[in-house]
Design a protein around this motif. Structure first.
Motif, PDB file in Angstrom:
ATOM      1  N   LYS A  21       0.860  -1.192   0.000  1.00  0.00           N
ATOM      2  CA  LYS A  21       0.000   0.000   0.000  1.00  0.00           C
ATOM      3  C   LYS A  21       0.895   1.240   0.000  1.00  0.00           C
ATOM      4  N   ASN A  22       0.396   2.305  -0.595  1.00  0.00           N
ATOM      5  CA  ASN A  22       1.203   3.522  -0.664  1.00  0.00           C
ATOM      6  C   ASN A  22       1.690   3.986   0.707  1.00  0.00           C
ATOM      7  N   GLU A  23       0.851   3.801   1.714  1.00  0.00           N
ATOM      8  CA  GLU A  23       1.235   4.266   3.059  1.00  0.00           C
ATOM      9  C   GLU A  23       2.339   3.406   3.684  1.00  0.00           C
ATOM     10  N   ASP A  24       2.700   2.284   3.016  1.00  0.00           N
ATOM     11  CA  ASP A  24       3.782   1.430   3.528  1.00  0.00           C
ATOM     12  C   ASP A  24       5.163   2.035   3.273  1.00  0.00           C
ATOM     13  N   TYR A  25       5.277   2.826   2.196  1.00  0.00           N
ATOM     14  CA  TYR A  25       6.605   3.197   1.720  1.00  0.00           C
ATOM     15  C   TYR A  25       7.423   4.005   2.724  1.00  0.00           C
ATOM     16  N   LEU A  26       6.895   5.118   3.161  1.00  0.00           N
ATOM     17  CA  LEU A  26       7.673   6.015   4.017  1.00  0.00           C
ATOM     18  C   LEU A  26       8.134   5.332   5.299  1.00  0.00           C
ATOM     19  N   PRO A  27       7.211   4.692   6.067  1.00  0.00           N
ATOM     20  CA  PRO A  27       7.688   3.999   7.278  1.00  0.00           C
ATOM     21  C   PRO A  27       8.661   2.862   6.961  1.00  0.00           C
ATOM     22  N   ALA A  28       8.440   2.169   5.825  1.00  0.00           N
ATOM     23  CA  ALA A  28       9.348   1.076   5.453  1.00  0.00           C
ATOM     24  C   ALA A  28      10.756   1.595   5.196  1.00  0.00           C
TER      25      ALA A  28
END
Length: 691
Positions: A21-28
């Motif tokens: 999901k798009n919201e996964d990228y930054l924290p990942a």
């Protein structure tokens, strides 16, 4: 749980596109940077004396997860982007740049690397290990490891600015491309355009809920219009729109960004002790210096220009017969197609029915088997990021008695297979996909703990989509494009090196185009062409006279195309050696000055190509665009060797396979000489191009 930070539970640990999901990228990215930094700290804090294994090798294998996540994210940002993804890219890029700078400027880490480098004589290193050590040390020095703290901070800021501004450049070009479309309601305005293209334009209109036809600036739409449309005014209008991409002083204008990017690159070069950014880049190329590149391009210019001028004179006489006294750039494709048809009785639309995409792909698969023993099997259980994509499992087929670099035997012994790679193919244009064609990878090949970890390779193109009545039919140029990108893919898939940073296409930039341009040559060989050029409705093989015409037309407009490429190369080299001149010149004036010698049509004051020159301002070709012509010398010479020995000769193919599988483990000239027996000769290119 964040899917990007876990070990993927997919076949071959392939990218789990359907779960990201798009919201996964930054924290990942934040978590994976921390993990990678812990790996670096382990190397730095190791109380044992620095050795090749605990420092150089450990560093080479560090950060794999962050590399994979970055590959996934940035590949999607090119092939399947969205406003949200582009916004994330603006946040992610500076974080990754800072992470990269932190490693390259880690003084304690560099001291350990330097110690191993200074004492390398005491290690019994093989050739690949020596290359890794040299490249690692040099990479740190070129990233500022020898700078003082103040200059390190300056370099860090420059790198971050470059990262953000090059990203913005690409986003502006994409937005500028997508912003324009030409809605046509009068069919008479589309005179000359083949039915299959009209069908494509009608589909585009339907997608926009419009009646009639729509032409866009995406290449599969733009190029056929410029080639076939008889309406000169419309050709001019659409060509002007294309030439104004990011050059209209509007929201997506790139002129100031170009100056910013070039100034930042010059600052970086000077900080690191180089006269210009081109000097900095070319130290790590086969060419070595700007002078050598400019001499090379000017030598080709001198030899090619008379041929080019003669070609344009032929076109001008055709245009004059139509009442055009002064031919313009937007007339070129139209009259070139007319001349090609008159000379060779060939046009793209006549040939396209013989080149359905699936047949062409099957041909390149067969060629890969014949030369290198590869086979391809579609997998439907491996996640994809778009329904149009396909994924193939790639195997190497060989007899049990063979070594890695031998070819399959023709005897009746039962062959065995080795899993070699995953290959993703994504062929059709979308609004979220940038123009052009490219090969990339999601995972590198390397050997560790007794396992040969295989690569995941991707080819992305922009071919016409199939319609309800017609499969995707390729122009002959698109056929060669697919072979070109597949050549890059072979370089990745056949990789057989110890370390990921020396694997596959991790080679000098002016060597990287050899495998891609080399493979294009097969498209012009009659014995091979007959195996796949078959009409999609009747199965009829492309007639001999048309194959002969394709062969004869191989060098059609070669002078013009050569001058065009030389123009791009000279412009690139001058941008990166004479940036100071831009203080007193506009981007347009600078461009006109340094392409003047290669221009065969009047310059148009309303257009400029630099603001959409993504290769050098967004991609990796800064001070490296010349490498296309440089690699043409290599590919012409290499294919000449195949022709001398037989184009399917197994011994020649086996030697070439070693070149491909070796990646960046040896100096490219040494690799080439091992394959060919001698250095490449520029005469091979001139002979192929001009006879």
């Amino acid at each position: 749980m964040n899917i990007l930070t876990e070990k993927f539970s997919t076949p071959y640990h392939s990218a789990p596109f359907n779960q990201i999901k798009n919201e996964d990228y930054l924290p990942a990215f934040k978590e994976l940077i921390e993990k990678s930094e812990e790996e670096i700290n382990e190397i730095v804090n190791n109380s044992e004396e620095a050795t090749f294994e605990n420092t150089i090798e450990a560093l080479a294998f560090s950060g794999e997860q962050i590399d994979v996540a970055s590959n996934i994210f940035f590949n999607l940002n090119s092939a399947e982007t969205s406003d949200e993804l582009q916004k994330i890219a603006q946040e992610v890029s500076p974080i990754l740049t800072e992470y990269s700078s932190k490693i390259s400027q880690n003084e304690a880490l560099f001291n350990k690397i330097k110690k191993v480098y200074d004492e390398k004589e005491k290690y019994n290193l093989n050739e690949e290990q020596q290359m890794l050590l040299n490249e690692t040390y040099k990479g740190f020095v070129r990233s500022g490891a020898l700078l003082n703290e103040e200059d390190k901070e300056k370099l860090k800021k420059i790198n971050m600015d470059l990262s953000l501004k090059s990203l913005q450049f690409g986003q502006n070009v994409l937005a500028s491309t997508n912003n324009y479309f030409k809605h046509i309601t009068n069919k008479a305005d589309l005179a000359g355009i083949p039915d299959a293209i009209l069908e494509q334009y009608a589909e585009e209109a339907k997608e926009r809920n419009l009646e009639g036809w729509v032409v866009t600036l995406q290449y599969p739409s733009y190029i056929p219009f410029m080639t076939y449309a008889e309406n000169r005014d419309l050709r001019k209008e659409i060509a002007l729109a294309n030439g104004k991409k990011s050059f209209d002083n509007g929201e997506f204008d790139n002129q100031n960004l170009i100056k910013d990017l070039l100034n930042l690159k010059q600052q970086k070069a000077e900080l690191l002790g180089y006269a210009t950014y081109a000097d900095y880049v070319l130290e790590e190329r086969m060419a070595k210096s700007p002078t050598k590149v400019i001499d090379f391009l000017n030598e080709l210019l001198t030899k090619a220009k008379p041929y080019a001028e003669k070609e344009i004179e032929e076109l001008k006489s055709l245009a004059k017969a139509d009442g055009i006294d002064e031919m313009q750039g937007y007339d070129h494709a139209f009259y070139a197609e007319k001349l090609r048809k008159a000379k060779y009785n060939l046009n793209d639309e006549e040939l396209k029915p013989y080149f359905p995409l699936e047949q062409v792909q099957e041909a390149v698969f067969r060629l890969s088997k014949q030369l290198f023993g590869l086979s391809f099997q579609e997998r439907n259980d491996i996640p994809k990021y778009h329904e149009d994509m396909k994924v193939y499992e790639v195997f190497e087929v060989f007899d049990s008695a063979q070594t890695d670099n031998q070819e399959p035997s023709t005897n009746n012994q039962q062959p065995t297979t080795n899993y070699k790679a995953l290959l993703y193919v994504d062929y059709f244009p979308r609004k979220g996909k940038r123009a052009g064609a490219w090969m990339t990878s999601y995972k590198s090949q390397y050997k560790k703990d007794g396992e040969n970890s295989r690569p995941h390779i991707s080819i992305v193109c922009n071919f016409s989509k199939p319609t309800k009545d017609t499969p995707s039919l390729l122009t002959f140029q698109e056929v060669t494009t697919l072979f070109h990108e597949f050549g890059h893919a072979l370089h990745g898939m056949l990789a057989n090196t110890q370390y990921p940073n020396l694997s596959g296409t991790s080679v000098k930039w002016d060597f990287v185009e050899l495998p891609s341009q080399f493979l294009e040559n097969f498209c012009y060989e009659p014995e091979f062409l007959k195996t796949f050029a078959k009409h999609y409705k009747t199965g009829e093989v492309l007639p001999d006279e048309k194959i002969e015409k394709i062969e004869q037309s191989k060098n059609f407009m070669e002078g013009y195309q050569t001058l065009r490429q030389i123009g791009f190369g000279l412009l690139d080299m001058n941008y990166h050696t004479k940036v100071g001149e831009l203080e007193n010149l506009s981007v347009k004036e600078f461009e006109d000055n340094y392409t003047k010698a290669t221009q065969l049509y009047p310059a148009n004051p309303e257009t400029a190509m630099s603001p959409s020159f993504s290769h050098i301002f967004q991609g990796g070709y800064s001070a490296g665009y010349y490498s296309y012509k440089w690699a043409e010398v290599l590919d012409a010479d290499a294919f000449q060797y195949f022709k001398e020995t037989g184009i399917f000769n197994p011994e020649t193919a086996a030697k070439y396979k070693i070149l491909l599988s070796s990646g960046g483990t040896k100096d490219p000239m040494e690799l080439y000489k091992n394959f060919r027996g001698s250095e490449p000769k520029v005469e091979s290119l001139l002979k192929r191009a001009f006879g």
